[in-house]
Design a protein around this motif. Structure first.
Motif, PDB file in Angstrom:
ATOM      1  N   PRO A   1       0.480  19.938 -10.171  1.00 18.36           N
ATOM      2  CA  PRO A   1       0.658  18.639 -10.839  1.00 18.36           C
ATOM      3  C   PRO A   1       2.069  18.048 -10.750  1.00 18.36           C
ATOM      4  N   GLU A   2       3.122  18.927 -10.800  1.00 17.62           N
ATOM      5  CA  GLU A   2       4.484  18.366 -10.944  1.00 17.62           C
ATOM      6  C   GLU A   2       4.876  17.391  -9.827  1.00 17.62           C
ATOM      7  N   PRO A   3       4.735  17.772  -8.521  1.00 16.47           N
ATOM      8  CA  PRO A   3       5.177  16.814  -7.485  1.00 16.47           C
ATOM      9  C   PRO A   3       4.357  15.521  -7.506  1.00 16.47           C
ATOM     10  N   ILE A   4       3.068  15.629  -7.819  1.00 14.68           N
ATOM     11  CA  ILE A   4       2.211  14.432  -7.813  1.00 14.68           C
ATOM     12  C   ILE A   4       2.596  13.499  -8.962  1.00 14.68           C
ATOM     13  N   PHE A   5       2.795  14.074 -10.157  1.00 12.29           N
ATOM     14  CA  PHE A   5       3.237  13.239 -11.278  1.00 12.29           C
ATOM     15  C   PHE A   5       4.583  12.570 -10.938  1.00 12.29           C
ATOM     16  N   ALA A   6       5.516  13.373 -10.407  1.00  6.21           N
ATOM     17  CA  ALA A   6       6.862  12.837 -10.110  1.00  6.21           C
ATOM     18  C   ALA A   6       6.779  11.710  -9.083  1.00  6.21           C
TER      19      ALA A   6
ATOM     20  N   ILE B   1       0.858  -1.191   0.000  1.00  3.68           N
ATOM     21  CA  ILE B   1       0.000   0.000   0.000  1.00  3.68           C
ATOM     22  C   ILE B   1       0.893   1.239   0.000  1.00  3.68           C
ATOM     23  N   HIS B   2       0.666   2.114  -0.969  1.00  9.33           N
ATOM     24  CA  HIS B   2       1.409   3.370  -1.049  1.00  9.33           C
ATOM     25  C   HIS B   2       0.459   4.515  -0.721  1.00  9.33           C
ATOM     26  N   ILE B   3       0.936   5.445   0.094  1.00 10.09           N
ATOM     27  CA  ILE B   3       0.127   6.622   0.416  1.00 10.09           C
ATOM     28  C   ILE B   3       0.950   7.864   0.069  1.00 10.09           C
ATOM     29  N   ILE B   4       0.385   8.684  -0.808  1.00 11.88           N
ATOM     30  CA  ILE B   4       1.065   9.927  -1.205  1.00 11.88           C
ATOM     31  C   ILE B   4       0.386  11.074  -0.463  1.00 11.88           C
ATOM     32  N   THR B   5       1.161  11.780   0.344  1.00 11.88           N
ATOM     33  CA  THR B   5       0.564  12.846   1.157  1.00 11.88           C
ATOM     34  C   THR B   5       1.562  13.970   1.428  1.00 11.88           C
ATOM     35  N   ALA B   6       1.031  15.170   1.575  1.00 14.02           N
ATOM     36  CA  ALA B   6       1.879  16.299   1.981  1.00 14.02           C
ATOM     37  C   ALA B   6       1.929  16.391   3.508  1.00 14.02           C
ATOM     38  N   PHE B   7       1.161  15.524   4.194  1.00 18.10           N
ATOM     39  CA  PHE B   7       1.098  15.551   5.661  1.00 18.10           C
ATOM     40  C   PHE B   7       1.283  14.145   6.234  1.00 18.10           C
ATOM     41  N   PRO B   8       2.500  13.581   6.081  1.00 22.21           N
ATOM     42  CA  PRO B   8       2.708  12.199   6.518  1.00 22.21           C
ATOM     43  C   PRO B   8       2.395  11.969   7.998  1.00 22.21           C
TER      44      PRO B   8
ATOM     45  N   VAL C   1       4.705   5.298   3.060  1.00 20.54           N
ATOM     46  CA  VAL C   1       4.153   6.653   3.070  1.00 20.54           C
ATOM     47  C   VAL C   1       5.131   7.561   2.331  1.00 20.54           C
ATOM     48  N   HIS C   2       4.663   8.183   1.249  1.00 17.26           N
ATOM     49  CA  HIS C   2       5.525   9.026   0.416  1.00 17.26           C
ATOM     50  C   HIS C   2       5.183  10.494   0.677  1.00 17.26           C
ATOM     51  N   ASN C   3       6.202  11.238   1.094  1.00 12.74           N
ATOM     52  CA  ASN C   3       5.981  12.654   1.393  1.00 12.74           C
ATOM     53  C   ASN C   3       6.033  13.458   0.088  1.00 12.74           C
ATOM     54  N   LEU C   4       4.891  14.041  -0.269  1.00 14.18           N
ATOM     55  CA  LEU C   4       4.780  14.777  -1.525  1.00 14.18           C
ATOM     56  C   LEU C   4       5.820  15.891  -1.629  1.00 14.18           C
ATOM     57  N   ARG C   5       6.156  16.466  -0.471  1.00 16.68           N
ATOM     58  CA  ARG C   5       7.113  17.597  -0.481  1.00 16.68           C
ATOM     59  C   ARG C   5       8.500  17.159  -0.961  1.00 16.68           C
ATOM     60  N   ASP C   6       8.833  15.882  -0.814  1.00 14.89           N
ATOM     61  CA  ASP C   6      10.129  15.371  -1.300  1.00 14.89           C
ATOM     62  C   ASP C   6      10.185  15.412  -2.826  1.00 14.89           C
ATOM     63  N   TYR C   7       9.045  15.559  -3.471  1.00 10.36           N
ATOM     64  CA  TYR C   7       8.997  15.543  -4.941  1.00 10.36           C
ATOM     65  C   TYR C   7       8.809  16.936  -5.525  1.00 10.36           C
TER      66      TYR C   7
END
Ligand code: ADE
Length: 233
Positions: free
Chosen positions: A64-69, A3-10, A35-41
């Protein structure tokens, strides 16, 4: 299942994953959660992930850019060619136990958590995500709804709950609510456990449980009984 979770608020996500059944599912290696921190992208020097909407409207929009990345990085690193992408939003289809069952059979799930006013529409257009709402109310972001969905999915994965019968009798499995349950003591301040449950008579107990489940459903969710009727007609 991965399970992958993409979030700006891990931090909104992490601690509930370390408790109870979700924690045990990971210890038993039935589930792996990333848990993937969106801010890292974000390529922005302040790790900004949102911006003002074109045309002017209140609130901020996830860029869009960080989410696509982030999605592309997950697909590449985990060699996923046919991604099961889920986006939690009040605009999605209302979540139901049957959807939890469907998702519990996947080998991976990728959740994107929205925040602020919403996400750039091009993310939706491009990634064709399964959009899910947990109800007709608005939360500040998709993190709590994602946890709700993950919790309901994980407990259905074989081996996670030792008594799978317990999951099968859950409310909504047969479009009805579950019956009431009692535990010790038999008499608590004069409030007694129904006699039939102490009788050891299996058939009578089952009849009682079915009748109580029907009564509960009639009282709190008569719409479910109407659904069953419609299905039969
Ligand atoms: N994000 C904000 N509110 C939500 C809801 N009701 N369901 C799913 N995601 C949401």
């Amino acid at each position: 299942m991965k399970i992958h979770i993409i979030t700006a608020f891990p931090n909104l996500i992490l601690s509930p994953l370390e408790e109870s059944i979700i924690k045990r599912s990971q210890e038993k290696q039935l589930v792996e959660i990333f848990v993937h921190n969106l801010r890292d992208y974000s390529t922005d020097k302040h790790h900004k992930v949102d911006d003002y909407p074109y045309g002017g409207a209140p609130g901020m929009i996830l860029k869009p850019e960080p989410i696509f990345a982030c999605i592309e990085s997950i697909l590449e690193r985990f060699k996923i060619s046919n991604p099961n992408l889920l986006f939690l939003t009040p605009q999605g289809k209302t979540f139901h136990q049957s959807k939890a069952v469907e998702l519990s059979e996947k080998d991976h799930l990728i959740f994107l958590c929205g925040h602020y006013k919403g996400i750039d529409e091009r993310i939706r257009d491009y990634w064709k995500m399964d959009e899910i709402s947990i109800g007709d109310y608005v939360l500040t972001g998709g993190e709590l709804p994602t946890l709700v969905v993950i919790d309901s999915v994980i407990r259905l994965i074989p081996g996670v709950i030792s008594d799978i019968e317990s999951a099968r009798t859950d409310s909504f499995y047969d479009n009805r609510l579950d019956c009431p349950y009692y535990t010790r003591p038999e008499d608590f301040r004069g409030l007694k456990v129904p006699e039939v449950l102490l009788s050891g008579h299996h058939a009578n107990i089952q009849d009682w449980q079915e009748q109580k489940a029907r009564e509960k459903t009639q009282k709190y969710r008569p719409d479910l009984l109407n659904n069953n009727k419609k299905k039969k007609d």
